[in-house]
Design a protein around this motif. Structure first.
Motif, PDB file in Angstrom:
ATOM      1  N   PRO A   1      -0.921   3.485  -8.796  1.00  0.00           N
ATOM      2  CA  PRO A   1      -2.392   2.899  -9.194  1.00  0.00           C
ATOM      3  C   PRO A   1      -3.621   3.688  -9.040  1.00  0.00           C
ATOM      4  O   PRO A   1      -3.420   4.730  -8.154  1.00  0.00           O
ATOM      5  CB  PRO A   1      -2.444   1.608  -8.706  1.00  0.00           C
ATOM      6  CG  PRO A   1      -1.778   1.697  -7.160  1.00  0.00           C
ATOM      7  CD  PRO A   1      -0.694   2.541  -7.540  1.00  0.00           C
ATOM      8  N   GLN A   2      -4.659   3.686  -9.489  1.00  0.00           N
ATOM      9  CA  GLN A   2      -5.892   4.318  -9.570  1.00  0.00           C
ATOM     10  C   GLN A   2      -6.140   4.412  -7.955  1.00  0.00           C
ATOM     11  O   GLN A   2      -6.679   5.256  -7.526  1.00  0.00           O
ATOM     12  CB  GLN A   2      -6.819   3.854 -10.478  1.00  0.00           C
ATOM     13  CG  GLN A   2      -8.344   4.717 -10.518  1.00  0.00           C
ATOM     14  CD  GLN A   2      -9.133   4.483 -11.486  1.00  0.00           C
ATOM     15  OE1 GLN A   2     -10.279   3.965 -11.595  1.00  0.00           O
ATOM     16  NE2 GLN A   2      -8.693   4.367 -12.919  1.00  0.00           N
ATOM     17  N   MET A   3      -6.453   3.202  -7.503  1.00  0.00           N
ATOM     18  CA  MET A   3      -6.552   3.053  -5.990  1.00  0.00           C
ATOM     19  C   MET A   3      -5.293   2.600  -5.101  1.00  0.00           C
ATOM     20  O   MET A   3      -4.510   1.900  -5.364  1.00  0.00           O
ATOM     21  CB  MET A   3      -7.668   1.693  -5.733  1.00  0.00           C
ATOM     22  CG  MET A   3      -8.793   1.879  -6.770  1.00  0.00           C
ATOM     23  SD  MET A   3      -9.743   3.494  -6.259  1.00  0.00           S
ATOM     24  CE  MET A   3     -10.541   2.918  -4.524  1.00  0.00           C
ATOM     25  N   ASP A   4      -5.348   3.301  -3.885  1.00  0.00           N
ATOM     26  CA  ASP A   4      -4.184   3.197  -3.085  1.00  0.00           C
ATOM     27  C   ASP A   4      -4.235   1.671  -2.662  1.00  0.00           C
ATOM     28  O   ASP A   4      -5.180   1.006  -2.153  1.00  0.00           O
ATOM     29  CB  ASP A   4      -4.347   4.018  -1.833  1.00  0.00           C
ATOM     30  CG  ASP A   4      -4.129   5.505  -2.417  1.00  0.00           C
ATOM     31  OD1 ASP A   4      -3.394   5.908  -3.184  1.00  0.00           O
ATOM     32  OD2 ASP A   4      -4.876   6.221  -1.707  1.00  0.00           O
ATOM     33  N   ASN A   5      -3.161   0.974  -2.721  1.00  0.00           N
ATOM     34  CA  ASN A   5      -2.927  -0.300  -2.142  1.00  0.00           C
ATOM     35  C   ASN A   5      -1.888  -0.635  -1.263  1.00  0.00           C
ATOM     36  O   ASN A   5      -1.063  -1.546  -1.453  1.00  0.00           O
ATOM     37  CB  ASN A   5      -2.727  -1.509  -3.432  1.00  0.00           C
ATOM     38  CG  ASN A   5      -1.582  -0.961  -4.226  1.00  0.00           C
ATOM     39  OD1 ASN A   5      -0.864   0.100  -4.143  1.00  0.00           O
ATOM     40  ND2 ASN A   5      -1.355  -1.753  -5.482  1.00  0.00           N
ATOM     41  N   LEU A   6      -1.673   0.057  -0.350  1.00  0.00           N
ATOM     42  CA  LEU A   6      -0.821   0.292   0.756  1.00  0.00           C
ATOM     43  C   LEU A   6      -1.062  -1.049   1.788  1.00  0.00           C
ATOM     44  O   LEU A   6      -2.166  -1.263   1.791  1.00  0.00           O
ATOM     45  CB  LEU A   6      -0.824   1.559   1.528  1.00  0.00           C
ATOM     46  CG  LEU A   6      -0.628   2.718   0.618  1.00  0.00           C
ATOM     47  CD1 LEU A   6      -1.064   3.900   1.456  1.00  0.00           C
ATOM     48  CD2 LEU A   6       0.944   2.873   0.345  1.00  0.00           C
ATOM     49  N   ASP A   7      -0.043  -1.478   2.260  1.00  0.00           N
ATOM     50  CA  ASP A   7      -0.060  -2.569   3.405  1.00  0.00           C
ATOM     51  C   ASP A   7      -0.557  -2.039   4.544  1.00  0.00           C
ATOM     52  O   ASP A   7       0.237  -1.210   5.161  1.00  0.00           O
ATOM     53  CB  ASP A   7       1.321  -3.452   3.324  1.00  0.00           C
ATOM     54  CG  ASP A   7       1.066  -4.755   4.119  1.00  0.00           C
ATOM     55  OD1 ASP A   7       0.326  -4.804   5.130  1.00  0.00           O
ATOM     56  OD2 ASP A   7       1.540  -5.600   3.609  1.00  0.00           O
ATOM     57  N   PRO A   8      -1.676  -2.338   4.897  1.00  0.00           N
ATOM     58  CA  PRO A   8      -2.213  -1.860   6.351  1.00  0.00           C
ATOM     59  C   PRO A   8      -1.549  -2.376   7.671  1.00  0.00           C
ATOM     60  O   PRO A   8      -1.562  -1.706   8.544  1.00  0.00           O
ATOM     61  CB  PRO A   8      -3.688  -2.371   6.390  1.00  0.00           C
ATOM     62  CG  PRO A   8      -3.656  -3.539   5.527  1.00  0.00           C
ATOM     63  CD  PRO A   8      -2.688  -3.253   4.531  1.00  0.00           C
ATOM     64  N   ASP A   9      -0.805  -3.437   7.386  1.00  0.00           N
ATOM     65  CA  ASP A   9      -0.122  -4.024   8.679  1.00  0.00           C
ATOM     66  C   ASP A   9       1.281  -3.157   8.753  1.00  0.00           C
ATOM     67  O   ASP A   9       1.806  -3.463   9.852  1.00  0.00           O
ATOM     68  CB  ASP A   9       0.042  -5.530   8.378  1.00  0.00           C
ATOM     69  CG  ASP A   9      -1.025  -6.257   8.299  1.00  0.00           C
ATOM     70  OD1 ASP A   9      -2.276  -5.879   9.234  1.00  0.00           O
ATOM     71  OD2 ASP A   9      -1.389  -7.007   7.560  1.00  0.00           O
ATOM     72  N   PHE A  10       1.904  -2.472   7.888  1.00  0.00           N
ATOM     73  CA  PHE A  10       3.070  -1.980   7.954  1.00  0.00           C
ATOM     74  C   PHE A  10       3.100  -0.471   8.281  1.00  0.00           C
ATOM     75  O   PHE A  10       1.773   0.376   7.791  1.00  0.00           O
ATOM     76  CB  PHE A  10       4.098  -1.947   6.668  1.00  0.00           C
ATOM     77  CG  PHE A  10       4.277  -3.691   6.373  1.00  0.00           C
ATOM     78  CD1 PHE A  10       4.391  -4.592   7.461  1.00  0.00           C
ATOM     79  CD2 PHE A  10       4.484  -3.835   5.230  1.00  0.00           C
ATOM     80  CE1 PHE A  10       4.995  -5.843   7.401  1.00  0.00           C
ATOM     81  CE2 PHE A  10       4.979  -5.133   4.828  1.00  0.00           C
ATOM     82  CZ  PHE A  10       5.221  -6.055   5.778  1.00  0.00           C
ATOM     83  N   THR A  11       3.745   0.209   8.994  1.00  0.00           N
ATOM     84  CA  THR A  11       3.763   1.648   8.929  1.00  0.00           C
ATOM     85  C   THR A  11       4.143   2.346   7.726  1.00  0.00           C
ATOM     86  O   THR A  11       4.433   1.824   6.739  1.00  0.00           O
ATOM     87  CB  THR A  11       4.980   2.151  10.190  1.00  0.00           C
ATOM     88  OG1 THR A  11       6.126   1.613   9.711  1.00  0.00           O
ATOM     89  CG2 THR A  11       4.534   1.336  11.302  1.00  0.00           C
ATOM     90  N   VAL A  12       3.929   3.627   7.880  1.00  0.00           N
ATOM     91  CA  VAL A  12       4.470   4.300   6.565  1.00  0.00           C
ATOM     92  C   VAL A  12       5.702   4.101   6.237  1.00  0.00           C
ATOM     93  O   VAL A  12       6.159   3.844   5.052  1.00  0.00           O
ATOM     94  CB  VAL A  12       4.148   5.771   6.955  1.00  0.00           C
ATOM     95  CG1 VAL A  12       4.789   6.864   5.909  1.00  0.00           C
ATOM     96  CG2 VAL A  12       2.660   6.302   7.063  1.00  0.00           C
ATOM     97  N   ARG A  13       6.739   4.236   6.949  1.00  0.00           N
ATOM     98  CA  ARG A  13       8.142   4.048   6.807  1.00  0.00           C
ATOM     99  C   ARG A  13       8.255   2.554   6.140  1.00  0.00           C
ATOM    100  O   ARG A  13       9.028   2.321   5.110  1.00  0.00           O
ATOM    101  CB  ARG A  13       9.032   4.084   8.061  1.00  0.00           C
ATOM    102  CG  ARG A  13      10.524   3.898   7.664  1.00  0.00           C
ATOM    103  CD  ARG A  13      11.462   4.164   8.913  1.00  0.00           C
ATOM    104  NE  ARG A  13      11.549   5.594   9.072  1.00  0.00           N
ATOM    105  CZ  ARG A  13      12.467   6.500   8.431  1.00  0.00           C
ATOM    106  NH1 ARG A  13      13.208   5.888   7.563  1.00  0.00           N
ATOM    107  NH2 ARG A  13      12.683   7.833   8.408  1.00  0.00           N
TER     108      ARG A  13
END
Length: 305
Positions: A85-97
């Motif tokens: 997506p145009q804006m990152d929508n990663l879950d801040p509560d989870f680690t990268v993995r």
């Protein structure tokens, strides 16, 4: 050998109330190519991608992705899509993995396949040493690389990228360009929107230039450039009144003034460049025309909201 058609749009339309955002577009996307959408803000680019992903219904026309009719069969099509997506929508509560793992499980990827794939993607996007960090601890470039890695977890055949490198520094941008070219070499199909003309020229096999929801031109970057602008341009700054006086007798030159710069377009500008360079009141630069010249010629130079 004829390339398989991955996306077919016929008279594609999208309205928001009385506002016509996409106005009867027709295009096809072939397997293994990078197909780009170029246009100013509000041209309808992201709306097109949302319809392709099956998350926004059409107002008219027909749209198929992998022979699935959208949006009715959007669920089946999305199993073969990767979306950035145009804006990152990663879950801040989870680690990268964990961000990658949860996304893979959502797509039903078996853990025996998922874990080694995540390791490969972390290495692919140079994030291995940040695997246990959370997104808020990452730089903007790292977050973008993680978002792209997440889109690849389900090993998609078609990857939709909405302005994937906006706001990134040149090093990160070139890294991502290299990774996207590798995906193309691996047989993946890319759909790309971008504001970077260099990005479009480097990556795209075919471009659709749109404005106000309509197609202005379509083809390879080289063909579009050759079709819409002259071969070369001389940019002139300084005493533009003197410059225009010097150009009064010139023929076969197309000129535009924007701000403090006069653009002089022609197929051959060597003599013109020498002539203007001899005037010490002028700062003169000669270059080949590029996709940005086409973009501005077709869509204008006025600012968009």
């Amino acid at each position: 050998m004829t390339q398989k058609i991955v996306v077919t749009a016929k008279n594609l339309q999208k309205n928001f109330g009385d506002k016509h955002v996409v106005r009867g577009l027709n295009f096809t996307v072939k397997a293994g190519q990078c197909f780009g959408f170029l246009g100013p803000n509000g041209a309808g680019k992201t709306t097109i991608l949302r319809m392709l992903a099956g998350v926004s219904p059409m107002s008219g026309g027909e749209l198929s992705v992998f022979d699935y009719q959208m949006p009715a069969e959007g669920r089946q099509a999305r199993q073969r899509l990767g979306i950035v997506p145009q804006m990152d929508n990663l879950d801040p509560d989870f680690t990268v993995r964990q961000n990658l793992s949860m996304y893979g499980l959502y797509f039903g990827v078996q853990r025996s396949v998922l874990e080694p794939r995540i390791d490969e993607l972390l290495a692919y996007m140079q994030l291995t040493d940040r695997a246990n960090d959370k997104p808020d601890d990452l730089s903007g470039g790292m977050k973008r690389r993680l978002t792209i890695a997440r889109a690849l977890v389900n090993d998609p055949d078609l990857i939709i990228l909405d302005e994937p490198t906006t706001g990134l520094d040149p090093q990160v941008r070139h890294l991502i360009w290299g990774r996207l070219r590798e995906l193309l070499h691996a047989g993946k199909t890319l759909l790309l929107t971008t504001h970077y003309m260099e990005e479009a020229e480097r990556l795209c096999d075919e471009l659709l230039i749109i404005d106000n929801g309509k197609i202005l031109d379509q083809g390879s970057p080289v063909d579009i450039i050759n079709r819409n602008v002259e071969r070369e341009v001389v940019e002139v700054r300084g005493d533009l009144v003197r410059a225009k006086t010097s150009l009064a007798a010139e023929q076969n030159i197309y000129t535009e003034q924007h701000g403090d710069t006069l653009f002089c377009y022609a197929n051959h500008v060597d003599e013109l460049f020498v002539k203007l360079s001899g005037d010490k009141t002028l700062n003169v630069v000669k270059r080949h025309c590029n996709l940005e010249d086409v973009f501005l010629r077709l869509t204008g130079r006025d600012l968009r909201e």
